[in-house]
Design a protein around this motif. Structure first.
Motif, mmCIF file in Angstrom:
data_model
loop_
_atom_site.group_PDB
_atom_site.id
_atom_site.type_symbol
_atom_site.label_atom_id
_atom_site.label_comp_id
_atom_site.label_asym_id
_atom_site.label_seq_id
_atom_site.Cartn_x
_atom_site.Cartn_y
_atom_site.Cartn_z
ATOM 1 N N GLU A 247 0.831 -1.199 0.000
ATOM 2 C CA GLU A 247 0.000 0.000 0.000
ATOM 3 C C GLU A 247 0.869 1.253 0.000
ATOM 4 O O GLU A 247 2.005 1.244 0.480
ATOM 5 N N ASP A 290 -4.412 3.988 1.965
ATOM 6 C CA ASP A 290 -4.692 2.557 1.885
ATOM 7 C C ASP A 290 -5.411 2.156 0.606
ATOM 8 O O ASP A 290 -5.591 0.965 0.344
ATOM 9 N N ALA A 293 -1.803 1.262 -4.213
ATOM 10 C CA ALA A 293 -0.674 0.363 -3.993
ATOM 11 C C ALA A 293 0.387 0.627 -5.047
ATOM 12 O O ALA A 293 0.104 1.214 -6.103
#
Length: 429
Positions: A247, A290, A293
């Motif tokens: 992430e 979050d 990525a």
């Protein structure tokens, strides 16, 4: 006297200890099944674990054979049911193996928490039989998800408008794209609903209403250059997507050169989702560290959480010309003091051709000093080198992009910031 009191307290302690042990034994006996079950392993061939037994009130079946024949295996803790309480998001990491290609890492998602999935079942039951509990596999046939029978030619906006963010303001062109690229049918490629089986049609509509993330990945696939994780397939209420990498949060304290490159890529994503040749504007409503990525090999930034994305059809807006459709829209800065908060109007996003929302979301929640996440502040571009601080240009552009002081300032600042980061990235490589 003191000795007598000591003896009484001693007896009371032993009595309470005995009662505690008895209560513990009774509790254990009453909950033996759940206690033992907590030590059982999660099995991807278990129809109940993946909720295959609830189909067609599920998300698909295209990968069931791979689930059942052992081609997919959990990694480490995902196998142990006793640890599921830590996995609130119901996201698992697994290995998927093809005989000729070898194993590769994938991500399995239930698309919601256990409570959210239970709430979905209750809604299906209430709409079908007026009760919160029922046989969902039968009740699904009595809901709006089954009313589009095989004779219906198209999925139309009036049917699904407002079901989820993806179809908050749908156009026929968008819905045709969703149906045509639906991967949970063998006859993909047609935008005609009648070409889908009843079960496939209900799975498509249930996914669209509950969590449309898989449909975003399918409709705007990574194979065509869209910055999303690749959708692989589903079995029951478990969907599989490719593993992208760590992430974005893991790079918060990465070397400055790396963070500059990531920031530039984030602004490139904002531009691509806002302005593209297809004239679909995809607006990110949930932007946090979050939800992105970074690929371990190519260092490419990818969106991995696409549940909350509004898709506005710019062609339709130009055609219908709603009030102020051609007036540039500036998102309002909102220093709410909370993590990853944004201020936006869904109605405005659906009715304007030129909108700065994606630049605003990226700058405020990820790049600027206003970005807060897990107790930190300062954003991805925190702690720049001394020479960058002295020049002052980076700070000024970030401020104008997040909290513009002049009209249409964010549009210009986002463009200049993207160019500036590109130059910095080239200089440090």
């Amino acid at each position: 006297m003191w000795r007598l009191l000591t003896l009484k307290f001693g007896r009371l302690y032993r009595c309470l200890k005995f009662l505690f042990v008895v209560s513990l034994l009774v509790f254990t006996l009453l909950n033996t099944h759940s206690f033992i079950a907590s030590f059982q392993k999660n099995e991807l061939a278990d129809r109940r674990f993946i909720s295959l037994n609830k189909c067609p009130a599920c998300f698909g079946t295209s990968w069931c054979r791979k689930f059942m024949n052992g081609q997919i295996t959990f990694e480490t803790w995902g196998r142990f049911r006793i640890l599921d309480f830590l996995n609130v998001k119901n996201v698992y990491f697994a290995q998927y193996g093809e005989p000729r290609e070898g194993a590769r890492r994938i991500v399995l998602k239930r698309l919601g928490s256990n409570q959210e999935l239970a709430d979905m079942d209750q809604k299906v039951c209430k709409r079908a039989v007026g009760r919160p509990r029922c046989d969902v596999t039968q009740a699904i046939y009595k809901t709006q998800f089954s009313r589009l029978n095989g004779e219906v030619r198209l999925l139309t906006p009036d049917v699904v408008e407002g079901w989820s963010d993806l179809v908050h303001c749908p156009s026929q062109r968008l819905l045709d794209r969703i149906v045509r690229r639906y991967a949970e049918t063998k006859d993909s490629g047609s935008f005609l609903m009648k070409n889908l089986k009843d079960s496939e049609r209900m799975q498509l509509l249930l996914t669209l209403a509950f969590n449309p993330e898989p449909l975003v990945f399918q409709s705007f696939p990574s194979d065509e250059g869209w910055p999303f994780a690749k959708y692989l397939g589903a079995c029951g209420r478990m969907v599989a997507v490719n593993y992208v990498g760590n992430e974005l949060w893991n790079f918060y304290n990465a070397p400055w050169e790396k963070r500059v490159d990531l920031a530039w890529q984030l602004l490139e994503i904002a531009e691509q989702l806002t302005n593209n040749d297809f004239e679909f504007a995809l607006y990110l409503l949930d932007v946090s560290f979050d939800n992105f990525a970074v690929g371990p090999r190519d260092g490419k930034v990818i969106v991995i959480d696409a549940e909350n994305i509004i898709v506005a059809d710019k062609r339709l807006i130009k055609q219908n010309k709603p009030p102020n459709w051609d007036v540039w829209y500036e998102s309002t800065f909102d220093d709410c003091g909370k993590e990853a908060c944004l201020s936006f109007s869904k109605e405005v996003l659906c009715s304007r051709v030129t909108v700065d929302h994606n630049y605003y979301a990226i700058c405020q929640n990820l790049l600027s000093k206003y970005a807060t996440w897990r107790g930190t502040t300062g954003g991805l571009l925190h702690s720049p080198p001394v020479e960058i601080v002295r020049a002052g240009r980076l700070e000024a552009l970030l401020e104008e992009c997040a909290h513009p002081k002049k009209q249409y300032g964010r549009f210009q600042a986002a463009r200049e910031l993207r160019d500036y980061l590109a130059k910095l990235s080239n200089n440090v490589r």
